[in-house]
Write an enzyme that holds these catalytic residues in place. Structure first.
Site, PDB file in Angstrom:
ATOM      1  N   ASP A 163     -12.978  56.924 118.152  1.00  0.00           N
ATOM      2  CA  ASP A 163     -11.541  56.690 118.192  1.00  0.00           C
ATOM      3  C   ASP A 163     -11.266  55.192 118.388  1.00  0.00           C
ATOM      4  O   ASP A 163     -11.966  54.353 117.831  1.00  0.00           O
ATOM      5  CB  ASP A 163     -10.940  57.529 119.332  1.00  0.00           C
ATOM      6  CG  ASP A 163      -9.534  58.015 119.036  1.00  0.00           C
ATOM      7  OD1 ASP A 163      -8.621  57.170 118.976  1.00  0.00           O
ATOM      8  OD2 ASP A 163      -9.348  59.230 118.857  1.00  0.00           O
ATOM      9  N   HIS A 230      -5.033  55.551 121.991  1.00  0.00           N
ATOM     10  CA  HIS A 230      -5.242  56.910 121.482  1.00  0.00           C
ATOM     11  C   HIS A 230      -6.539  57.534 121.995  1.00  0.00           C
ATOM     12  O   HIS A 230      -6.576  58.695 122.418  1.00  0.00           O
ATOM     13  CB  HIS A 230      -5.235  56.819 119.956  1.00  0.00           C
ATOM     14  CG  HIS A 230      -5.269  58.096 119.224  1.00  0.00           C
ATOM     15  ND1 HIS A 230      -6.441  58.695 118.809  1.00  0.00           N
ATOM     16  CD2 HIS A 230      -4.265  58.889 118.777  1.00  0.00           C
ATOM     17  CE1 HIS A 230      -6.162  59.798 118.138  1.00  0.00           C
ATOM     18  NE2 HIS A 230      -4.854  59.945 118.106  1.00  0.00           N
ATOM     19  N   SER A 419      -4.362  65.421 116.802  1.00  0.00           N
ATOM     20  CA  SER A 419      -5.263  64.603 117.620  1.00  0.00           C
ATOM     21  C   SER A 419      -5.365  65.135 119.036  1.00  0.00           C
ATOM     22  O   SER A 419      -6.381  64.944 119.708  1.00  0.00           O
ATOM     23  CB  SER A 419      -4.743  63.159 117.696  1.00  0.00           C
ATOM     24  OG  SER A 419      -5.168  62.392 116.617  1.00  0.00           O
TER      25      SER A 419
END
Length: 597
Positions: A163, A230, A419
């Site tokens: 990520d 994220h 996600s």
């Protein structure tokens, strides 16, 4: 490799009852090399290509030969990947490199060529403690996690989060093991270098148009964007510290997190992501120290609209063969997941997002490629203005950071997205592997799907087996063998030239097989057009998977086939039969797997 094709078939090697052979032409041309995906379908800028050379060519092993070849086409080599393919610089960002791609496709030394696409995190970074985590415990549409904790908490398992990297957070600090920064572009990385051992998230903010323009000339991004942090949000869902008097609870809260940074400003390159998959699973990547804590579970909450590239599939196959379960977000475009990669790649667990009411969320991708649904949350309704947060209580709360560009103070906020759904399933996979380390990726996938419960709401388009249920899935390890019965065979079987070989899998699955039985095939062969492949049911019924083709000169068969085997009893011995109907080329069955329902 094969200049003139063979014109005769050994009758002893072919059963007329199951095979119809078309005599090949003695001068059949080799099949055209495919670019996957076709750059004409790409609507985001890219600046490099991934070129795979055929085994045995100088370019496949010699950096100088590869550089000379790229130079002959007016380009230069950026680096060589773990797979052996080379990354070629185009010299500028573009959405169309057809002339260069065609030059490589026309080169008989080239096995494949494809754009090195930039993938994006699948979440809405604009959309903000245990009591808020409805996704874990609520009866309606939670994942029934607390009831699994008496049996397993993920201890001993490492989960790689491929990520944006990791921004320091006290609710994760004692869960993080050494990772790596795979962002090879120093400008996008923002750390003044390329790859290094520090996976710290430097922020992925970007000004309007800073990442170029799309195929329609629109700026990318369309407006200024803040850093998402994220990867840290994803990591918190998987393994945030629990019972520590603060913040949130992680699903596999005794598992370790291995942050692998691949997403930076403007996204992440396919070549970097593929190398991260290889390294995470214990594979070798040139120039990168060996991974001392290989991950048994890999989470990839990222992707883009494209077919599954050879680059992705090769990396995924290698990771699965090394024993890593790969969980992938389906995508947030309210579209068919089969159009998005790596969600459409074979062997992964593709996860759709469900809402607090138990419906497919308004944004989640759908379709037959979905394996399972998990809570992804809705921080707004589909009819609300994009970018607003109108229902934060319905989002997925996790670890985050308050910095709009560079890191600031740690905090917790709700996000929505597939996600956020994927790490729920990655956490469940970690719970399973911690409880039974011998589980294969195929068994983990089958356990999660077989023990799902129906979505309490609606899902137009298809949400796989239903809503993941942690307690039911973990309990199944105590009451029954893995539902796949170990439906995977990784023993190599040499393919006899002009002969027939089989590889067997024994099943203890009860009832009948599915109308969408999946057969995953990984065959190494120097001319796949030679091969006829069948699935043989326990009663001897043959299901054709692949015919021979005199014009298919490409190497290897890496594919997943769907078979309507609903009339077959699932228990018994299933066989993969491979017939070589031409002489002159060799290979072997590397592995195959079977998902009966």
């Amino acid at each position: 490799m094969n200049g003139l094709r063979r014109t005769s078939v050994c009758a002893a090697a072919v059963s007329a009852a199951v095979l119809s052979v078309v005599a090949p032409s003695a001068t059949a041309a080799p099949a055209q090399i495919q670019s996957q995906p076709d750059s004409t379908q790409v609507n985001r800028p890219f600046e490099r290509l991934i070129v795979g050379y055929k085994p045995g060519t100088a370019e496949a092993s010699s950096d100088s030969a590869a550089s000379d070849d790229a130079r002959s086409k007016g380009k230069s080599v950026h680096r060589r990947m773990a797979s052996g393919a080379v990354v070629v610089d185009l010299g500028a960002k573009t959405t169309n490199a057809d002339n260069t791609i065609q030059a490589f496709k026309n080169d008989p030394k080239v096995a494949y060529v494809e754009p090195d696409l930039l993938m994006q995190p699948f979440a809405d970074p604009n959309d903000t403690d245990y009591s808020r985590q409805w996704d874990l415990f609520e009866a309606t549409a939670g994942m029934n996690v607390p009831s699994a904790w008496s049996s397993t908490t993920g201890s001993g398992v490492t989960v790689a989060v491929i990520d944006t990297g990791y921004v320091a957070h006290s609710d994760l600090a004692d869960r993080v093991v050494a990772g790596y920064d795979f962002v090879s572009d120093a400008a996008r990385a923002r750390d003044n270098n390329g790859r290094d051992s520090n996976p710290a998230d430097q922020g992925d903010w970007a000004a309007r148009g800073e990442c170029g323009t799309d195929a329609n000339g629109n700026p990318v991004p369309a407006q200024d964007s803040s850093s998402s942090w994220h990867g840290t949000h994803v990591a918190g869902t998987i393994s945030a510290s629990t019972n520590n008097g603060k913040g949130i609870a992680g699903i596999a809260y005794d598992a370790k997190i291995q942050p692998l940074r691949v997403l930076a400003k403007c996204g992440g390159a396919t070549s970097d992501i593929a190398d991260a998959i290889t390294w995470a699973s214990g594979g070798t990547v040139t120039g990168v120290p060996a991974n001392q804590t290989p991950a048994k579970v890999i989470n990839m909450s990222l992707g883009g609209k494209s077919s599954c590239s050879t680059t992705y599939q090769n990396a995924i196959n290698g990771a699965i063969n090394r024993g890593s379960t790969i969980v992938v977000a389906a995508g947030n475009s309210n579209d068919n997941a089969s159009l998005y990669t790596p969600a459409n790649c074979s062997g992964v667990i593709t996860v759709a997002a469900s809402s607090r009411e138990g419906n497919r969320t308004f944004y989640s991708n759908y379709g037959t490629r979905i394996d399972i649904a998990a809570p992804g949350g809705e921080t707004r309704r589909g009819t609300d203005t994009p970018g607003t947060i109108t229902t934060p209580e319905n989002g997925i709360w996790s670890t985050l950071n308050a910095g709009t560009t560079v890191p600031g103070a740690e905090n917790y906020k709700p996000y929505q997205g597939t996600s956020m759904a994927a790490p729920h399933v990655a956490g469940l996979a970690a719970l399973l592997v911690a409880k039974k380390p011998s589980l294969t990726p195929a068994q983990v996938k089958d356990l999660i799907k077989t023990n799902a419960r129906p979505l309490p709401g609606t899902c137009s388009g298809g949400c796989g087996a239903g809503l993941a249920d942690a307690a039911k899935t973990v309990a199944a390890l105590d009451t029954t063998p893995p539902p796949s019965g170990g439906l995977e065979n990784t023993t190599d079987v040499a393919i006899v030239d002009l002969g027939t070989v089989t590889s067997s899998i024994s099943s203890t699955v009860t009832g009948n097989a599915s109308a969408t039985t999946k057969v995953g095939v990984d065959i190494v062969h120097s001319y796949r057009g030679d091969l006829v492949i069948d699935l043989i049911a326990p009663d001897g019924t043959a299901y054709r998977l692949k015919n021979s083709s005199s014009s298919d000169s490409a190497d290897n068969v890496v594919a997943t086939y769907t078979v309507n085997a609903s009339s077959e009893v699932a228990a018994g011995t299933w066989k993969l039969r491979v017939q070589d109907v031409y002489s002159g080329d060799t290979g072997y069955i590397n592995a195959w797997n079977l998902t009966l329902r």
